[in-house]
Design an enzyme around this catalytic site. Structure first.
Site, PDB file in Angstrom:
ATOM      1  CE  LYS A  40      14.830  -1.838   7.905  1.00  0.00           C
ATOM      2  NZ  LYS A  40      13.972  -1.976   6.721  1.00  0.00           N
TER       3      LYS A  40
ATOM      4  NE  ARG B  70       6.327  -3.420   0.673  1.00  0.00           N
ATOM      5  CZ  ARG B  70       5.837  -3.054  -0.486  1.00  0.00           C
ATOM      6  NH1 ARG B  70       4.884  -3.740  -1.051  1.00  0.00           N
ATOM      7  NH2 ARG B  70       6.290  -1.957  -1.086  1.00  0.00           N
TER       8      ARG B  70
ATOM      9  N   PRO C  94       1.177  -2.102  -2.279  1.00  0.00           N
ATOM     10  CG  PRO C  94      -0.212  -0.729  -3.553  1.00  0.00           C
ATOM     11  CD  PRO C  94       0.210  -1.016  -2.144  1.00  0.00           C
ATOM     12  CB  ILE C  95       5.300  -2.978  -6.312  1.00  0.00           C
ATOM     13  CG1 ILE C  95       4.860  -4.262  -7.032  1.00  0.00           C
ATOM     14  CG2 ILE C  95       5.900  -3.294  -4.973  1.00  0.00           C
ATOM     15  CD1 ILE C  95       6.041  -5.070  -7.560  1.00  0.00           C
ATOM     16  CG  ASP C  96       0.168   0.760  -7.827  1.00  0.00           C
ATOM     17  OD1 ASP C  96       0.670   0.548  -6.703  1.00  0.00           O
ATOM     18  OD2 ASP C  96      -0.537   1.751  -8.076  1.00  0.00           O
ATOM     19  CG  LEU C  97       2.674   4.141  -7.465  1.00  0.00           C
ATOM     20  CD1 LEU C  97       2.831   5.048  -6.259  1.00  0.00           C
ATOM     21  CD2 LEU C  97       1.844   4.843  -8.543  1.00  0.00           C
TER      22      LEU C  97
ATOM     23  CG  ASP D 131       9.653   3.498   9.041  1.00  0.00           C
ATOM     24  OD1 ASP D 131       8.552   2.945   8.858  1.00  0.00           O
ATOM     25  OD2 ASP D 131      10.597   3.378   8.241  1.00  0.00           O
TER      26      ASP D 131
ATOM     27  CB  ILE E 297       2.567   6.595   5.469  1.00  0.00           C
ATOM     28  CG1 ILE E 297       3.080   8.018   5.739  1.00  0.00           C
ATOM     29  CG2 ILE E 297       3.362   5.942   4.335  1.00  0.00           C
ATOM     30  CD1 ILE E 297       3.050   8.972   4.572  1.00  0.00           C
TER      31      ILE E 297
ATOM     32  NE  ARG F 222      12.085  -7.222   8.091  1.00  0.00           N
ATOM     33  CZ  ARG F 222      11.141  -6.564   7.461  1.00  0.00           C
ATOM     34  NH1 ARG F 222       9.893  -6.675   7.817  1.00  0.00           N
ATOM     35  NH2 ARG F 222      11.441  -5.772   6.444  1.00  0.00           N
TER      36      ARG F 222
HETATM   37  C1  UD1 Z   1       9.758   2.707   2.736  1.00  0.00           C
HETATM   38  C2  UD1 Z   1      10.567   2.253   3.922  1.00  0.00           C
HETATM   39  C3  UD1 Z   1       9.656   1.986   5.111  1.00  0.00           C
HETATM   40  C4  UD1 Z   1       8.785   3.195   5.400  1.00  0.00           C
HETATM   41  C5  UD1 Z   1       8.070   3.670   4.136  1.00  0.00           C
HETATM   42  C6  UD1 Z   1       7.326   4.981   4.337  1.00  0.00           C
HETATM   43  C7  UD1 Z   1      12.454   1.150   2.891  1.00  0.00           C
HETATM   44  C8  UD1 Z   1      13.164  -0.134   2.610  1.00  0.00           C
HETATM   45  N1  UD1 Z   1      11.291   1.046   3.555  1.00  0.00           N
HETATM   46  O1  UD1 Z   1       8.862   1.643   2.400  1.00  0.00           O
HETATM   47  O2  UD1 Z   1      10.472   1.681   6.242  1.00  0.00           O
HETATM   48  O3  UD1 Z   1       7.799   2.856   6.359  1.00  0.00           O
HETATM   49  O4  UD1 Z   1       9.020   3.869   3.068  1.00  0.00           O
HETATM   50  O5  UD1 Z   1       8.194   5.960   4.783  1.00  0.00           O
HETATM   51  O6  UD1 Z   1      12.935   2.216   2.568  1.00  0.00           O
HETATM   52  N2  UD1 Z   1       2.345   2.687  -2.585  1.00  0.00           N
HETATM   53  C9  UD1 Z   1       1.499   2.426  -3.634  1.00  0.00           C
HETATM   54  N3  UD1 Z   1       2.034   1.905  -4.791  1.00  0.00           N
HETATM   55  C10 UD1 Z   1       3.368   1.655  -4.927  1.00  0.00           C
HETATM   56  C11 UD1 Z   1       4.226   1.933  -3.862  1.00  0.00           C
HETATM   57  C12 UD1 Z   1       3.690   2.455  -2.692  1.00  0.00           C
HETATM   58  O7  UD1 Z   1       0.290   2.640  -3.536  1.00  0.00           O
HETATM   59  O8  UD1 Z   1       3.780   1.194  -6.010  1.00  0.00           O
HETATM   60  C13 UD1 Z   1       1.800   3.240  -1.322  1.00  0.00           C
HETATM   61  C14 UD1 Z   1       2.002   2.329  -0.130  1.00  0.00           C
HETATM   62  O9  UD1 Z   1       0.986   1.362  -0.023  1.00  0.00           O
HETATM   63  C15 UD1 Z   1       2.002   3.302   1.019  1.00  0.00           C
HETATM   64  C16 UD1 Z   1       2.648   4.559   0.423  1.00  0.00           C
HETATM   65  O10 UD1 Z   1       2.540   4.398  -0.996  1.00  0.00           O
HETATM   66  O11 UD1 Z   1       0.682   3.617   1.410  1.00  0.00           O
HETATM   67  C17 UD1 Z   1       4.093   4.759   0.781  1.00  0.00           C
HETATM   68  O12 UD1 Z   1       4.804   3.569   0.528  1.00  0.00           O
HETATM   69  P1  UD1 Z   1       6.344   3.557   0.123  1.00  0.00           P
HETATM   70  O13 UD1 Z   1       6.926   4.907   0.310  1.00  0.00           O
HETATM   71  O14 UD1 Z   1       6.466   2.910  -1.205  1.00  0.00           O
HETATM   72  O15 UD1 Z   1       6.944   2.572   1.214  1.00  0.00           O
HETATM   73  P2  UD1 Z   1       8.165   1.622   0.982  1.00  0.00           P
HETATM   74  O16 UD1 Z   1       9.058   2.235  -0.023  1.00  0.00           O
HETATM   75  O17 UD1 Z   1       7.689   0.234   0.787  1.00  0.00           O
END
Ligand code: UD1
Length: 420
Positions: A22, A96, A126-129, A308, A330, A400
């Site tokens: 997925k 998300r 968040p998606i700040d990055l 996961d 994480i 899902r």
């Molecule tokens: C992806 C996976 C999810 C998995 C996760 C961690 C997909 C669709 N989903 O989620 O199944 O659990 O990786 O392996 O591939 N963060 C920030 N700012 C950002 C982005 C992330 O602070 O802009 C933080 C998050 O809050 C979290 C960490 O970074 O603590 C890792 O998140 P991220 O790797 O982005 O997870 P997803 O990509 O959402």
């Protein structure tokens, strides 16, 4: 709302076939937005997040055809006309990963409007990055009414160093950079196999990407991408879940069509916990006749132990002799399954980011509620090992990300049925 009813105590025997990943299929579907030619994806899992992505892409004007019958795992996406480059709150709030369209839309259409995801059951997320990275590629970003608006005549290649490793953030910017003017170098990237799979597809579409799957990725921007055909990699989390099911029930199952190379840390940890496994190039056999021993885990970015798989591993060590410490690095707040497992008899103490699991505990069937995708998988696993009947509510979470989980488990002898 559907429920799963499971009567525990049956060892799983036989074979279970793994579906496509997925988390690789979602970014690959978003990548189809980068070209006006058709992109054909094979080995697409039939799970609800794929249907959500279909709705998301269709709402923008893309044609998305999901296959039927023998072609049921194929999807063809043609994003020739993208009349409305927007991801609405209605869709983003249910998934998300919808934010994966942000990068491709700005790169292809010069503008994008994507809802902010908001809170999530497993922490703030968040998606700040993603936003910071797009700004480094020259996009103008504004935020209004809960939406992110991004625009750029053409993105410009640049240097991105991620403050923190993010999987979908890496994928989002990787897609954006393929159509940027000039070279982009991204550092501290996620090394997940799903990132490498996306890069494989993008390269087939004419992108020039090197280093995906390592922490430094180089992208030479091109002016146009073309259509391509690509098969999605197997789902390592689904495979890991069924391997644990075999171990927990004292069964003997072969998990077929997976990539054991993507499961290295999990298999090593299971070995430490007393689980016997045997691998071939594309299968893992689990022979669950050994007593389980406690073993600690700490979740990390790939190639570390996957967050996961944390919930499913917790279900396993409720049955292991001794005390296992599970550290979740994480996501904050990703222990919601612990309370439900405790209702089934598990002995779990929570302390911040740690769960201390003492075993073996006698598990007995109960009524439990699934709180997120992987938490629900851990409840299914516990139910398979419990005495008596477990009823799991809110199984839409499990739908899902797991394709026909009850049919796959029933095929290996589990007593599981879905009721409405
Ligand atoms: C992806 C996976 C999810 C998995 C996760 C961690 C997909 C669709 N989903 O989620 O199944 O659990 O990786 O392996 O591939 N963060 C920030 N700012 C950002 C982005 C992330 O602070 O802009 C933080 C998050 O809050 C979290 C960490 O970074 O603590 C890792 O998140 P991220 O790797 O982005 O997870 P997803 O990509 O959402």
């Amino acid at each position: 709302m559907d429920k799963l009813v499971i009567r525990g105590g049956e060892p799983l025997l036989g074979t279970i076939r793994i579906s496509g990943a997925k988390n690789a299929a979602l970014p690959c579907m978003a990548a189809a937005l980068l070209t006006d030619e058709p992109v054909i994806l094979e080995n697409i899992p039939q799970v609800r997040d794929i249907e959500t992505t279909r709705k998301l892409l269709a709402a923008m004007g893309a044609e998305v055809e999901l296959g039927f019958g023998r072609a049921q795992h194929r999807t063809t996406i043609c994003a020739k006309n993208l009349s409305d480059p927007e991801a609405s709150y209605e869709l983003v709030k249910t998934m998300r990963a919808s934010t994966l369209v942000l990068g491709p839309l700005v790169a292809r259409c010069g503008r994008a409007r994507v809802s902010l995801p908001g809170g999530c059951a497993i922490g703030a997320r968040p998606i700040d990055l993603h936003i910071k990275g797009l700004e480094q590629l020259g996009a103008k970003i504004t935020q209004d009414h809960g939406y992110i608006e991004a625009s750029a005549d053409r993105l410009i290649g640049g240097e991105i160093v991620f403050d923190k490793i993010t999987v979908t953030g890496t994928e989002d910017l990787l897609m954006a950079a393929t159509l940027a003017d000039g070279e982009t170098i991204m550092q501290n990237c996620a090394r997940e196999p799903e990132v490498a799979d996306l890069a494989d597809l993008l390269n087939k579409m004419g992108a020039k990407i090197e280093g995906a799957g390592t922490s430094t990725i180089k992208i030479k921007g091109v002016s146009k991408l073309r259509g391509a055909k690509h098969a999605i990699i197997p789902d390592r989390i689904e495979a890991g879940t069924f391997i644990i099911a075999g171990a927990l029930t004292g069964g003997d199952i072969k998990v077929n069509g997976c990539d054991p190379g993507h499961l290295a840390v999990l298999l090593q940890k299971l070995n430490e916990a007393g689980v016997k496994t045997k691998q071939t190039a594309d299968s893992v056999r689990v022979m669950g006749d050994n007593p389980l021993k406690a073993a600690d885990i700490t979740t990390e970015e790939y190639p570390g132990f996957p967050t996961d798989m944390q919930a499913q591993y917790m279900a396993l060590v409720t049955q292991a002799e001794g005390t296992s410490i599970i550290t979740e690095n994480i996501f904050e707040n990703r222990f919601m399954h612990a309370q439900e497992l405790a209702r089934m008899g598990a002995n779990i103490q929570l302390d911040g980011r740690q769960a201390i699991v003492a075993g073996p505990a006698h598990l007995s069937g109960a009524q439990v509620i699934a709180s997120d995708l992987r938490a629900s998988a851990s409840l299914v696993l516990a139910a398979l090992a419990a005495s008596g009947e477990t009823m799991i509510d809110r199984v839409y979470h499990i739908d899902r990300g797991y394709e026909k989980i009850e049919a796959k488990l029933a095929g290996a002898g589990a007593r599981i049925r879905r009721i409405e």
